[in-house]
Write a protein that holds these residues in place. Structure first.
Motif, PDB file in Angstrom:
ATOM      1  N   SER A  43      44.735  -3.548 -20.748  1.00 39.34           N
ATOM      2  CA  SER A  43      44.698  -3.722 -22.120  1.00 39.34           C
ATOM      3  C   SER A  43      45.988  -4.263 -22.579  1.00 39.34           C
ATOM      4  CB  SER A  43      44.179  -2.497 -22.892  1.00 39.34           C
ATOM      5  OG  SER A  43      42.997  -2.270 -22.346  1.00 39.34           O
ATOM      6  N   PHE A  44      47.001  -3.575 -22.257  1.00 32.37           N
ATOM      7  CA  PHE A  44      48.320  -4.111 -22.894  1.00 32.37           C
ATOM      8  C   PHE A  44      48.646  -5.473 -22.894  1.00 32.37           C
ATOM      9  CE2 PHE A  44      52.884  -4.594 -22.679  1.00 32.37           C
ATOM     10  CZ  PHE A  44      53.480  -4.130 -23.693  1.00 32.37           C
ATOM     11  N   GLY A  45      48.459  -6.152 -21.602  1.00 31.20           N
ATOM     12  CA  GLY A  45      48.422  -7.579 -21.394  1.00 31.20           C
ATOM     13  C   GLY A  45      47.636  -8.354 -22.205  1.00 31.20           C
ATOM     14  N   LEU A  46      46.110  -7.986 -22.352  1.00 32.63           N
ATOM     15  CA  LEU A  46      45.047  -8.578 -22.614  1.00 32.63           C
ATOM     16  C   LEU A  46      45.342  -8.742 -24.279  1.00 32.63           C
ATOM     17  CD1 LEU A  46      42.180  -7.580 -20.538  1.00 32.63           C
ATOM     18  CD2 LEU A  46      43.160  -9.752 -20.558  1.00 32.63           C
ATOM     19  N   LEU A  47      45.674  -7.784 -24.853  1.00 36.08           N
ATOM     20  CA  LEU A  47      45.916  -7.715 -26.496  1.00 36.08           C
ATOM     21  C   LEU A  47      46.808  -8.951 -26.884  1.00 36.08           C
ATOM     22  CD1 LEU A  47      45.895  -3.881 -27.158  1.00 36.08           C
ATOM     23  CD2 LEU A  47      44.297  -5.444 -27.717  1.00 36.08           C
ATOM     24  N   TYR A  48      47.520  -9.327 -26.090  1.00 35.50           N
ATOM     25  CA  TYR A  48      48.407 -10.383 -26.463  1.00 35.50           C
ATOM     26  C   TYR A  48      47.809 -11.746 -26.428  1.00 35.50           C
ATOM     27  CZ  TYR A  48      52.608  -7.512 -26.461  1.00 35.50           C
ATOM     28  OH  TYR A  48      53.465  -6.508 -26.728  1.00 35.50           O
ATOM     29  N   LEU A  49      46.620 -11.930 -25.612  1.00 38.79           N
ATOM     30  CA  LEU A  49      45.733 -12.971 -25.457  1.00 38.79           C
ATOM     31  C   LEU A  49      44.614 -13.128 -26.078  1.00 38.79           C
ATOM     32  CD1 LEU A  49      46.641 -13.194 -21.531  1.00 38.79           C
ATOM     33  CD2 LEU A  49      47.821 -14.376 -23.379  1.00 38.79           C
ATOM     34  N   LEU A  50      43.790 -11.956 -26.281  1.00 33.16           N
ATOM     35  CA  LEU A  50      42.504 -12.071 -26.757  1.00 33.16           C
ATOM     36  C   LEU A  50      42.288 -11.172 -28.034  1.00 33.16           C
ATOM     37  CD1 LEU A  50      40.903 -11.445 -23.264  1.00 33.16           C
ATOM     38  CD2 LEU A  50      40.977 -13.741 -24.543  1.00 33.16           C
ATOM     39  N   SER A  51      41.295 -11.222 -28.746  1.00 34.63           N
ATOM     40  CA  SER A  51      40.748 -10.381 -29.802  1.00 34.63           C
ATOM     41  C   SER A  51      40.520  -8.926 -29.264  1.00 34.63           C
ATOM     42  CB  SER A  51      39.920 -10.835 -30.713  1.00 34.63           C
ATOM     43  OG  SER A  51      38.544 -10.996 -29.855  1.00 34.63           O
ATOM     44  N   LYS A  52      40.569  -8.004 -30.128  1.00 32.59           N
ATOM     45  CA  LYS A  52      40.281  -6.369 -29.833  1.00 32.59           C
ATOM     46  C   LYS A  52      38.935  -6.438 -29.238  1.00 32.59           C
ATOM     47  CE  LYS A  52      40.524  -3.251 -32.684  1.00 32.59           C
ATOM     48  NZ  LYS A  52      41.109  -2.197 -33.737  1.00 32.59           N
ATOM     49  N   PRO A  53      37.944  -6.932 -30.141  1.00 36.00           N
ATOM     50  CA  PRO A  53      36.593  -6.665 -29.389  1.00 36.00           C
ATOM     51  C   PRO A  53      36.455  -7.291 -28.181  1.00 36.00           C
ATOM     52  CG  PRO A  53      36.378  -7.589 -31.757  1.00 36.00           C
ATOM     53  CD  PRO A  53      38.044  -7.774 -31.416  1.00 36.00           C
ATOM     54  N   LEU A  54      37.002  -8.502 -27.642  1.00 39.54           N
ATOM     55  CA  LEU A  54      36.975  -8.830 -26.402  1.00 39.54           C
ATOM     56  C   LEU A  54      37.588  -7.961 -25.449  1.00 39.54           C
ATOM     57  CD1 LEU A  54      37.283 -12.775 -26.628  1.00 39.54           C
ATOM     58  CD2 LEU A  54      35.245 -11.741 -25.577  1.00 39.54           C
TER      59      LEU A  54
END
Length: 240
Positions: A43-54
């Protein structure tokens, strides 16, 4: 425990009997935190790229991949059986049936919807910590359920070894691990949320086991998943 409860590729041949499985539940909170750490790092990496719902959706899909949907399967079987309005013997037969009924689908979809909505609502400051601790809060439910229950079936079943050999010693040891990890969050709000999970697990197993005078492996899985959802709902209320 990691080999049994997850799909993490641990290439070790271990000789384990029924007693080892039951006593091994003392490490259920640690299994939960391992799963949570993987989800948190992802999640840590994804939060920089995508919105929280995604990210929330991807977290839940990753959780299913890591666990193989083991406890979700138990949740579905439990609801198929308990909501069939049949005798105890017939309920146990339905729970063992590999076919998936309407109640199972509804239960699994409902739990995943609650989890998704709750993760979307979690304060961003706490999101990663909640994702990391969510599986531990669920698996303390399996430990408590096994320790305070009797086995409902006359014949052997997957949950028998857990229920028969998980006792007070394992319960106390697992709770100590759970409390230590909880205290390491150094946040009184997180402590409040985490304190609810053992209580909700105890209440859940009493409700779910009442109809069949005991518990099964499926019910242990159901308690895990529902307890996880309760943790997320409490987190939404407290972590504001």
């Amino acid at each position: 425990m990691l080999q049994f409860f997850t799909r993490i590729p641990i290439k070790l041949r271990l000789s384990a009997d029924a007693e080892d499985f039951g006593k091994g539940l003392v490490f259920a909170p640690l299994v939960g935190i391992v799963i949570g750490t993987i989800l948190g790092a992802f999640s840590f990496g994804l939060l920089y790229l995508l919105s929280k719902p995604l990210v929330a959706a991807i977290v839940l899909i990753t959780y299913i991949l890591i666990t193989g949907g083991l406890h979700l399967d138990g949740l579905g079987d439990t609801f198929d059986g308990l909501f069939s309005n049949r005798s105890k013997e017939r309920i146990l037969e339905i729970m063992r049936d590999s076919r998936v009924g309407t109640n199972a689908v509804l239960a699994i979809v409902s739990v995943l919807l609650i989890n998704y909505a709750a993760l979307c609502q979690i304060n961003s400051t706490y999101f990663l910590r909640v994702v990391m601790l969510m599986p531990m809060a669920g698996r303390i439910g399996s430990l408590i359920s096994s320790a305070v229950s009797t086995y409902a079936r006359r014949e052997e079943g997957l949950g028998k070894s857990f229920i028969d050999f998980c006792g007070k010693k394992e319960l106390i040891g697992g709770l100590i691990i759970y409390i230590v990890i909880s205290l390491l969050t150094f946040d009184y709000k997180m402590w409040i949320v985490l304190a609810v999970s053992p209580i909700s697990a105890f209440l859940l197993i009493k409700v779910l086991s009442k109809k069949i005078d005991g518990a099964t492996g499926d019910i242990l899985g159901a308690v895990c998943e529902i307890n996880q959802s309760i943790f997320l709902l409490i987190a939404c209320s407290v972590l504001v």
